[in-house]
Design a protein around this motif. Structure first.
Motif, PDB file in Angstrom:
ATOM      1  N   PRO A  63       0.653  -1.257  -0.073  1.00  0.00           N
ATOM      2  CA  PRO A  63       0.120  -0.120  -0.117  1.00  0.00           C
ATOM      3  C   PRO A  63       0.758   1.329   0.065  1.00  0.00           C
ATOM      4  O   PRO A  63       0.520   2.441  -0.307  1.00  0.00           O
ATOM      5  N   ASP A  64       2.270   1.350   0.308  1.00  0.00           N
ATOM      6  CA  ASP A  64       3.124   2.157   0.518  1.00  0.00           C
ATOM      7  C   ASP A  64       3.399   2.856  -1.282  1.00  0.00           C
ATOM      8  O   ASP A  64       3.883   3.687  -1.338  1.00  0.00           O
ATOM      9  N   HIS A  65       3.246   1.650  -2.133  1.00  0.00           N
ATOM     10  CA  HIS A  65       3.608   1.890  -3.282  1.00  0.00           C
ATOM     11  C   HIS A  65       2.537   1.893  -4.456  1.00  0.00           C
ATOM     12  O   HIS A  65       2.474   2.636  -5.297  1.00  0.00           O
ATOM     13  N   ILE A  66       1.612   1.127  -4.322  1.00  0.00           N
ATOM     14  CA  ILE A  66       0.339   1.190  -5.045  1.00  0.00           C
ATOM     15  C   ILE A  66      -0.908   1.465  -4.313  1.00  0.00           C
ATOM     16  O   ILE A  66      -1.108   0.829  -3.272  1.00  0.00           O
ATOM     17  N   ASP A  67      -1.608   2.324  -4.483  1.00  0.00           N
ATOM     18  CA  ASP A  67      -2.944   2.684  -3.773  1.00  0.00           C
ATOM     19  C   ASP A  67      -4.324   2.211  -4.827  1.00  0.00           C
ATOM     20  O   ASP A  67      -4.592   2.826  -5.754  1.00  0.00           O
ATOM     21  N   LEU A  68      -4.643   1.160  -4.523  1.00  0.00           N
ATOM     22  CA  LEU A  68      -5.658   0.546  -5.491  1.00  0.00           C
ATOM     23  C   LEU A  68      -6.977   1.003  -4.954  1.00  0.00           C
ATOM     24  O   LEU A  68      -7.404   1.376  -3.781  1.00  0.00           O
ATOM     25  N   HIS A  69      -7.844   1.430  -6.066  1.00  0.00           N
ATOM     26  CA  HIS A  69      -9.096   1.917  -5.971  1.00  0.00           C
ATOM     27  C   HIS A  69     -10.177   1.050  -6.475  1.00  0.00           C
ATOM     28  O   HIS A  69     -11.264   1.019  -5.963  1.00  0.00           O
ATOM     29  N   ASP A  70      -9.857   0.018  -7.320  1.00  0.00           N
ATOM     30  CA  ASP A  70     -10.990  -1.039  -7.938  1.00  0.00           C
ATOM     31  C   ASP A  70     -10.490  -1.882  -8.572  1.00  0.00           C
ATOM     32  O   ASP A  70      -8.990  -1.734  -9.220  1.00  0.00           O
ATOM     33  N   GLY A  91      -6.739  -4.068 -12.320  1.00  0.00           N
ATOM     34  CA  GLY A  91      -6.687  -3.181 -11.032  1.00  0.00           C
ATOM     35  C   GLY A  91      -6.200  -1.677 -11.464  1.00  0.00           C
ATOM     36  O   GLY A  91      -5.520  -1.606 -12.400  1.00  0.00           O
ATOM     37  N   VAL A  92      -6.754  -0.841 -10.827  1.00  0.00           N
ATOM     38  CA  VAL A  92      -6.634   0.470 -11.277  1.00  0.00           C
ATOM     39  C   VAL A  92      -6.537   1.208  -9.947  1.00  0.00           C
ATOM     40  O   VAL A  92      -7.180   0.983  -8.629  1.00  0.00           O
ATOM     41  N   GLY A  93      -5.914   2.418  -9.807  1.00  0.00           N
ATOM     42  CA  GLY A  93      -5.553   3.173  -8.668  1.00  0.00           C
ATOM     43  C   GLY A  93      -4.353   4.174  -9.196  1.00  0.00           C
ATOM     44  O   GLY A  93      -4.486   4.921 -10.284  1.00  0.00           O
ATOM     45  N   ARG A  94      -3.698   4.320  -8.302  1.00  0.00           N
ATOM     46  CA  ARG A  94      -2.455   5.317  -8.535  1.00  0.00           C
ATOM     47  C   ARG A  94      -0.988   4.908  -7.812  1.00  0.00           C
ATOM     48  O   ARG A  94      -1.068   3.983  -6.698  1.00  0.00           O
ATOM     49  N   LEU A  95       0.028   5.117  -8.484  1.00  0.00           N
ATOM     50  CA  LEU A  95       1.400   5.078  -7.916  1.00  0.00           C
ATOM     51  C   LEU A  95       1.519   5.928  -6.623  1.00  0.00           C
ATOM     52  O   LEU A  95       1.520   7.263  -7.079  1.00  0.00           O
ATOM     53  N   VAL A  96       1.902   5.666  -5.378  1.00  0.00           N
ATOM     54  CA  VAL A  96       1.876   6.514  -4.453  1.00  0.00           C
ATOM     55  C   VAL A  96       2.806   7.659  -4.682  1.00  0.00           C
ATOM     56  O   VAL A  96       2.789   8.993  -4.446  1.00  0.00           O
ATOM     57  N   GLN A  97       4.108   7.174  -4.913  1.00  0.00           N
ATOM     58  CA  GLN A  97       5.338   8.047  -4.954  1.00  0.00           C
ATOM     59  C   GLN A  97       4.861   9.431  -6.000  1.00  0.00           C
ATOM     60  O   GLN A  97       5.391  10.312  -5.756  1.00  0.00           O
ATOM     61  N   THR A  98       4.467   8.948  -7.124  1.00  0.00           N
ATOM     62  CA  THR A  98       4.294  10.044  -8.466  1.00  0.00           C
ATOM     63  C   THR A  98       3.036  10.574  -8.470  1.00  0.00           C
ATOM     64  O   THR A  98       2.832  11.581  -9.257  1.00  0.00           O
ATOM     65  N   ASP A  99       2.224   9.883  -7.752  1.00  0.00           N
ATOM     66  CA  ASP A  99       0.315  10.065  -7.872  1.00  0.00           C
ATOM     67  C   ASP A  99       0.034   9.728  -9.537  1.00  0.00           C
ATOM     68  O   ASP A  99      -0.674  10.506  -9.728  1.00  0.00           O
ATOM     69  N   SER A 100       0.751   8.989 -10.117  1.00  0.00           N
ATOM     70  CA  SER A 100       0.598   8.631 -11.567  1.00  0.00           C
ATOM     71  C   SER A 100      -0.490   7.465 -11.467  1.00  0.00           C
ATOM     72  O   SER A 100      -0.612   6.906 -10.526  1.00  0.00           O
ATOM     73  N   SER A 130       7.494   0.381 -13.290  1.00  0.00           N
ATOM     74  CA  SER A 130       9.017   0.872 -13.116  1.00  0.00           C
ATOM     75  C   SER A 130       9.164   2.152 -13.811  1.00  0.00           C
ATOM     76  O   SER A 130      10.320   2.230 -14.518  1.00  0.00           O
ATOM     77  N   GLU A 131       8.134   3.160 -13.861  1.00  0.00           N
ATOM     78  CA  GLU A 131       8.474   4.588 -14.194  1.00  0.00           C
ATOM     79  C   GLU A 131       9.712   5.320 -13.734  1.00  0.00           C
ATOM     80  O   GLU A 131       9.954   5.078 -12.665  1.00  0.00           O
ATOM     81  N   PRO A 132      10.248   6.096 -14.591  1.00  0.00           N
ATOM     82  CA  PRO A 132      11.152   6.872 -13.923  1.00  0.00           C
ATOM     83  C   PRO A 132      10.579   7.796 -12.706  1.00  0.00           C
ATOM     84  O   PRO A 132       9.634   8.095 -12.742  1.00  0.00           O
ATOM     85  N   GLY A 133      11.625   7.712 -11.569  1.00  0.00           N
ATOM     86  CA  GLY A 133      11.163   8.455 -10.445  1.00  0.00           C
ATOM     87  C   GLY A 133      10.036   7.777  -9.618  1.00  0.00           C
ATOM     88  O   GLY A 133      10.082   8.021  -8.276  1.00  0.00           O
ATOM     89  N   THR A 134      10.004   6.481  -9.897  1.00  0.00           N
ATOM     90  CA  THR A 134       9.218   5.476  -8.948  1.00  0.00           C
ATOM     91  C   THR A 134      10.148   4.689  -8.108  1.00  0.00           C
ATOM     92  O   THR A 134      11.124   4.200  -8.752  1.00  0.00           O
ATOM     93  N   ASP A 135       9.894   4.273  -6.883  1.00  0.00           N
ATOM     94  CA  ASP A 135      10.903   3.406  -6.339  1.00  0.00           C
ATOM     95  C   ASP A 135      10.211   2.094  -6.024  1.00  0.00           C
ATOM     96  O   ASP A 135      10.816   1.331  -5.190  1.00  0.00           O
ATOM     97  N   PHE A 136       9.141   1.738  -6.824  1.00  0.00           N
ATOM     98  CA  PHE A 136       8.359   0.496  -6.579  1.00  0.00           C
ATOM     99  C   PHE A 136       9.106  -0.869  -6.778  1.00  0.00           C
ATOM    100  O   PHE A 136       9.460  -1.456  -5.971  1.00  0.00           O
ATOM    101  N   VAL A 137       9.915  -0.691  -8.116  1.00  0.00           N
ATOM    102  CA  VAL A 137      10.750  -1.585  -8.479  1.00  0.00           C
ATOM    103  C   VAL A 137      11.818  -1.822  -7.308  1.00  0.00           C
ATOM    104  O   VAL A 137      12.041  -3.229  -6.789  1.00  0.00           O
ATOM    105  N   SER A 138      12.765  -0.901  -7.032  1.00  0.00           N
ATOM    106  CA  SER A 138      13.758  -1.146  -6.116  1.00  0.00           C
ATOM    107  C   SER A 138      13.030  -1.497  -4.486  1.00  0.00           C
ATOM    108  O   SER A 138      13.806  -2.151  -3.711  1.00  0.00           O
ATOM    109  N   SER A 139      12.054  -1.050  -4.278  1.00  0.00           N
ATOM    110  CA  SER A 139      11.630  -1.131  -2.845  1.00  0.00           C
ATOM    111  C   SER A 139      10.821  -2.455  -2.429  1.00  0.00           C
ATOM    112  O   SER A 139      10.514  -2.762  -1.464  1.00  0.00           O
ATOM    113  N   SER A 140      10.326  -2.665  -3.407  1.00  0.00           N
ATOM    114  CA  SER A 140       9.102  -4.105  -3.004  1.00  0.00           C
ATOM    115  C   SER A 140       9.931  -5.380  -3.411  1.00  0.00           C
ATOM    116  O   SER A 140       9.052  -6.346  -3.249  1.00  0.00           O
ATOM    117  N   ARG A 141      10.794  -5.451  -3.720  1.00  0.00           N
ATOM    118  CA  ARG A 141      11.578  -6.907  -3.865  1.00  0.00           C
ATOM    119  C   ARG A 141      11.770  -7.371  -2.608  1.00  0.00           C
ATOM    120  O   ARG A 141      12.167  -7.785  -1.936  1.00  0.00           O
TER     121      ARG A 141
END
Length: 141
Positions: A63-70, A91-100, A130-141
């Motif tokens: 949940p710190d990386h992906i905010d699922l909405h539906d 699954g849809v929602g937003r990437l928390v760090q970038t609000d994308s 793994s968009e530029p500026g997100t830390d999901f790839v490096s933080s979630s493994r």
């Protein structure tokens, strides 16, 4: 969940727990020796989680990386094995760090044993988050 919970019902319940961001309750749906596999995991990502403890550690920061909405599109296919389902979902929602926006299509092969997830093969594309500026790839493994 009782030992007679149908795989589709258990799966739908699990989706609701993910939307509620209740990761501990979602992990509780797993058998102690439950396994997750990620066939498309890139280098540096886990390809297999060997038990409930590993699954809990992997999912704890989700949940710190992906905010699922539906999960607007969920289709559950029964198989000839009454304990195994194939799920197509989105699954849809937003990437928390970038609000994308986050919009991911998944296919999963899920086996339930005694009312718990025993095996979950997750066909999702980790590169999509793994968009530029997100830390999901490096933080979630």
């Amino acid at each position: 969940m009782s030992v007679h919970t149908a795989p589709a019902d258990l799966f739908r319940h699990g989706l609701q727990l993910l939307l509620d961001k209740n990761i501990p309750a979602w992990v509780d749906l797993w058998a102690e020796d439950g396994q997750m596999e990620f066939p498309f995991a890139p280098d540096g990502w886990p390809k297999r989680l060997a038990d409930k403890e590993a699954i809990a550690a992997y999912m704890r920061p989700y949940p710190d990386h992906i905010d699922l909405h539906d999960f607007p599109d969920v289709t559950i296919h029964q198989t000839t094995d009454s304990e195994t389902i194939v799920v197509e979902m989105r699954g849809v929602g937003r990437l928390v760090q970038t609000d994308s926006p986050f919009d991911m299509t998944y296919i999963a092969v899920v086996t339930v044993r005694d009312g718990r997830f025993a095996f979950y093969r997750d066909y999702w594309n980790p590169l999509a988050v793994s968009e530029p500026g997100t830390d999901f790839v490096s933080s979630s493994r």
